[in-house]
Design an enzyme around this catalytic site. Structure first.
Site, PDB file in Angstrom:
ATOM      1  N   GLU A 195       0.721  -1.443   0.155  1.00  0.00           N
ATOM      2  CA  GLU A 195      -0.006   0.015   0.022  1.00  0.00           C
ATOM      3  C   GLU A 195       0.828   1.398   0.120  1.00  0.00           C
ATOM      4  OE1 GLU A 195      -2.033   1.903  -0.762  1.00  0.00           O
ATOM      5  OE2 GLU A 195      -4.430   0.194   0.145  1.00  0.00           O
ATOM      6  N   PHE A 226      -2.440  16.687   3.885  1.00  0.00           N
ATOM      7  CA  PHE A 226      -2.647  15.377   3.117  1.00  0.00           C
ATOM      8  C   PHE A 226      -1.535  15.587   2.180  1.00  0.00           C
ATOM      9  CE2 PHE A 226      -4.343  14.798  -1.435  1.00  0.00           C
ATOM     10  CZ  PHE A 226      -5.578  13.619  -0.842  1.00  0.00           C
TER      11      PHE A 226
HETATM   12  C1  PRP Z   1      -5.465   5.225  -0.569  1.00  0.00           C
HETATM   13  C2  PRP Z   1      -4.656   3.762  -0.193  1.00  0.00           C
HETATM   14  C3  PRP Z   1      -5.455   3.593   0.235  1.00  0.00           C
HETATM   15  C4  PRP Z   1      -6.214   4.111   1.060  1.00  0.00           C
HETATM   16  C5  PRP Z   1      -6.427   3.958   2.758  1.00  0.00           C
HETATM   17  O1  PRP Z   1      -6.118   5.030  -1.997  1.00  0.00           O
HETATM   18  O2  PRP Z   1      -3.737   3.527  -1.891  1.00  0.00           O
HETATM   19  O3  PRP Z   1      -5.837   1.993   0.028  1.00  0.00           O
HETATM   20  O4  PRP Z   1      -6.228   5.306   0.514  1.00  0.00           O
HETATM   21  O5  PRP Z   1      -7.083   4.999   3.543  1.00  0.00           O
HETATM   22  P1  PRP Z   1      -8.279   4.961   4.400  1.00  0.00           P
HETATM   23  O6  PRP Z   1      -6.766   4.209   4.888  1.00  0.00           O
HETATM   24  O7  PRP Z   1      -8.445   5.549   5.136  1.00  0.00           O
HETATM   25  O8  PRP Z   1      -8.569   3.432   4.301  1.00  0.00           O
HETATM   26  P2  PRP Z   1      -7.670   5.691  -2.811  1.00  0.00           P
HETATM   27  O9  PRP Z   1      -8.651   5.148  -2.363  1.00  0.00           O
HETATM   28  O10 PRP Z   1      -7.121   7.282  -2.639  1.00  0.00           O
HETATM   29  O11 PRP Z   1      -7.194   5.124  -4.331  1.00  0.00           O
HETATM   30  P3  PRP Z   1      -6.062   5.243  -5.695  1.00  0.00           P
HETATM   31  O12 PRP Z   1      -5.160   5.026  -4.415  1.00  0.00           O
HETATM   32  O13 PRP Z   1      -6.095   4.808  -5.720  1.00  0.00           O
HETATM   33  O14 PRP Z   1      -5.331   6.432  -5.319  1.00  0.00           O
END
Ligand code: PRP
Length: 176
Positions: free
Chosen positions: A98, A151
């Site tokens: 991640e 952010f």
């Molecule tokens: C982000 C990141 C994780 C998630 C983490 O993805 O890559 O998957 O948010 O957030 P959380 O701990 O609050 O659940 P995002 O939804 O921004 O998608 P992307 O990776 O496609 O930009």
């Protein structure tokens, strides 16, 4: 024209050094195992490719896409699989890759969902961790950097699909 202001938080060279350290540890821990990297699209794609190239043990890679955020910067808390893995993970030593753990909702869901598929082991590596934002308890097995509640964009992370290609991690200060 971009209206956001970006302030450097972690430079590309520092990221590179930390990724190399993580790869060393992971290589040692997965010696003789069936390592399968599960890259969570899209944000983790840069980190996963840099990490994979540094590994000293054989590794496969697969991709999963989940949705938790819209174009807003706040988490909706809703997690949905948009693209599933291509192959079974049964018997594999799965390492979820991640870019960031924020509320923990995405990884909490992904971990239990993938555990149902009977991998031999399941761990998580994240480049960034924002522990102060947790809504559910979640501790990554490997973490690059703990960061405060800003952010951030760059090195795979976006704001409205922008800035993923930046080499460093930047704090975004929208002036919209
Ligand atoms: C982000 C990141 C994780 C998630 C983490 O993805 O890559 O998957 O948010 O957030 P959380 O701990 O609050 O659940 P995002 O939804 O921004 O998608 P992307 O990776 O496609 O930009």
């Amino acid at each position: 024209m971009n209206k956001e202001k970006l302030t450097l938080l972690i430079g590309g060279e520092e990221i590179g050094r930390r990724v190399a350290e993580l790869a060393e540890r992971i290589s040692a821990d997965y010696e003789g195992k069936q390592l399968l990297l599960v890259c969570v699209l899209k944000g983790a794609v840069i980190f996963a490719s840099d990490l994979m190239r540094r590994l000293k043990v054989p590794a496969e890679i697969d991709f999963i896409a989940v949705s938790s955020y819209g174009s807003d910067t706040a988490s909706s808390g809703v997690v949905r699989i948009l693209k599933d893995l291509d192959k079974s993970i049964k018997g594999k030593d799965v390492l979820i890759v991640e870019d960031i753990v924020d509320t923990g909702l995405t990884l909490n869901y992904l971990r239990s969902s993938l555990l149902n598929r009977k991998p031999r082991s399941l761990k998580v590596v994240t480049l960034l961790d924002k522990p102060v934002r947790r809504k559910v308890e979640f501790t990554p097995d490997y973490c690059g950097f703990e960061i405060p509640d800003h952010f951030v964009v760059g090195y795979g992370l976006d704001y409205d699909e922008k800035y993923r290609q930046l080499e460093g991690i930047y704090v975004l200060d929208p002036e919209l």
